[in-house]
Design a protein around this motif. Sequence first.
Motif, PDB file in Angstrom:
ATOM      1  N   LEU A 188      43.732  31.311  51.428  1.00 54.70           N
ATOM      2  CA  LEU A 188      44.702  31.446  50.348  1.00 54.70           C
ATOM      3  C   LEU A 188      45.934  32.184  50.845  1.00 54.70           C
ATOM      4  O   LEU A 188      45.849  33.103  51.659  1.00 54.70           O
ATOM      5  CB  LEU A 188      44.088  32.219  49.176  1.00 54.70           C
ATOM      6  N   ILE A 205      38.775  38.951  46.922  1.00 51.57           N
ATOM      7  CA  ILE A 205      39.727  37.841  47.058  1.00 51.57           C
ATOM      8  C   ILE A 205      40.771  38.150  48.125  1.00 51.57           C
ATOM      9  O   ILE A 205      41.071  37.304  48.991  1.00 51.57           O
ATOM     10  CB  ILE A 205      40.410  37.557  45.707  1.00 51.57           C
ATOM     11  N   TYR A 206      41.329  39.334  48.117  1.00 56.13           N
ATOM     12  CA  TYR A 206      42.396  39.651  49.059  1.00 56.13           C
ATOM     13  C   TYR A 206      41.887  39.726  50.497  1.00 56.13           C
ATOM     14  O   TYR A 206      42.566  39.308  51.426  1.00 56.13           O
ATOM     15  CB  TYR A 206      43.049  40.981  48.665  1.00 56.13           C
ATOM     16  N   LYS A 240      46.964  34.705  46.081  1.00 54.46           N
ATOM     17  CA  LYS A 240      46.137  35.876  45.800  1.00 54.46           C
ATOM     18  C   LYS A 240      46.781  36.769  44.749  1.00 54.46           C
ATOM     19  O   LYS A 240      46.095  37.301  43.861  1.00 54.46           O
ATOM     20  CB  LYS A 240      45.914  36.669  47.082  1.00 54.46           C
ATOM     21  N   LYS A 242      49.324  34.612  50.311  1.00 55.07           N
ATOM     22  CA  LYS A 242      49.497  35.871  49.598  1.00 55.07           C
ATOM     23  C   LYS A 242      49.981  35.654  48.173  1.00 55.07           C
ATOM     24  O   LYS A 242      49.609  36.407  47.254  1.00 55.07           O
ATOM     25  CB  LYS A 242      50.487  36.762  50.363  1.00 55.07           C
ATOM     26  N   TRP A 279      39.235  43.132  43.324  1.00 54.04           N
ATOM     27  CA  TRP A 279      40.094  42.065  43.864  1.00 54.04           C
ATOM     28  C   TRP A 279      40.535  42.400  45.288  1.00 54.04           C
ATOM     29  O   TRP A 279      40.590  41.518  46.149  1.00 54.04           O
ATOM     30  CB  TRP A 279      41.305  41.889  42.960  1.00 54.04           C
ATOM     31  N   TYR A 295      46.557  35.100  41.411  1.00 54.69           N
ATOM     32  CA  TYR A 295      45.164  35.182  40.956  1.00 54.69           C
ATOM     33  C   TYR A 295      44.911  36.535  40.299  1.00 54.69           C
ATOM     34  O   TYR A 295      44.240  36.627  39.264  1.00 54.69           O
ATOM     35  CB  TYR A 295      44.217  34.973  42.138  1.00 54.69           C
ATOM     36  N   ASN A 309      38.808  36.101  50.697  1.00 60.55           N
ATOM     37  CA  ASN A 309      39.064  34.804  50.056  1.00 60.55           C
ATOM     38  C   ASN A 309      37.861  34.319  49.242  1.00 60.55           C
ATOM     39  O   ASN A 309      37.649  33.115  49.083  1.00 60.55           O
ATOM     40  CB  ASN A 309      39.428  33.736  51.088  1.00 60.55           C
TER      41      ASN A 309
END
Length: 303
Positions: A98, A69-70, A103, A100, A65, A106, A73
Motif C-alpha cells: 500500500l 496497517i502502516y 494508508k 502512504k 494502525w 485508511y 500492510n
Amino acid sequence: MASSIGNEKSVNPVLRISQLDALELNKALEQLVWSQFTSCFHGFKPGVLAHFEPEVKAFLWLILWRFTIYSKNATVGQAILNIQYKNNLSQTEKYQPLSKHQKLWYLIFTVGGRWLEERCYDLFSNRQLQSFCKIKRYINFGAGLLKLCELLNFLIFLQKGTFATLTERILGIRSVFCKPQSVRQVGFEYMNRELLWHGFAEFLIYLLPLINVQKLKLKISSWCLPIAGLSNSENALAAHCKECSLCGEWPTMPHTIGCSHVFCYYCIKSNYLFDMYFTCPKCGSEVHSLQPLKYKIEMTELH
C-alpha cells in the motif's frame, strides 16, 4: 512476499470466509484492548472516561494502525490468517504494498470515521440553533446513505468476493495471501470424539426417563439400611405411630400401606402418585392399599 498478481485470474484468491474471519478477529482484538485499558481505571471515580471515550478509543486505534496497517500492510486478523493488503491500483505483475496515501486514507476512513460517528451526537445534541439542526440532519442523512452503501458493497462482496468493506473498494486495496496456501491436513480425532460424546448424551437422554430413579434409590437404601439395622427407639416410634417413615416427623393424617409403618397422608400420596410401584423405605413392602389409621393419636402422647 512476492506473489504473481498479473491479473485477477493469476492472483491466489482469498476465501470470503477468511476475509470475514479477519474482520471478526479485528473486532475481537479491539474489544480486548479496550477492556484491558478500562480495567486500569477501576480504582478511579466512575465515569472518568465517559467524556473522553471517543478520543481515547481513537488514540488506541491509531496505535493499532501504526503497528499493523502502516508497518505490515495487514491487520492483526489478516496476519493470523496469512493475509495482507495489496495495492490493487498498480498495474505491475509483482506484489505492490500500500502507498502512504492509501494508508493515511485508511486511517481517516476507519479511525476518523468512527470517532466522528461517536462524537457527532454529543457535538449537536445540546445545540438548539436552526443551523446546527440542519447540520445534524445532513449528518444523519449522510450516515444512513453510508450504511446503505456498505450494505450494497457487502452484497457485491458475497457475489464476487473481492472487497469485503467499502473502505477497501474506495481505496483500491484488496486481500491476498502472503504465502501460497498448502493443502490442509484435517484431523478427525476431535470430530470423532465429539460425535461419540453427542451419541452417548442422546442415548442417556433417551434412557434416563425409562429408569425409575425413585424406586432404585429406595431399593439401594433398603440394602444399605435394612430393617434389622434400625435401633430400638426407631422401631418403637414406628410401632407407636409417632413418626412418619418418610419425613421422620409426627404423622399428619397417618396412613398405612399394609405394613406396620406409618406415613403422613401427603408424604405417601405424593410418592405413590409419582411412582405407582412405590415401596416402604423401611421394609420394602409394596403399596397394597392406602388406609387411614382407625385410632387417633393424641398430641398428649408425646409427653
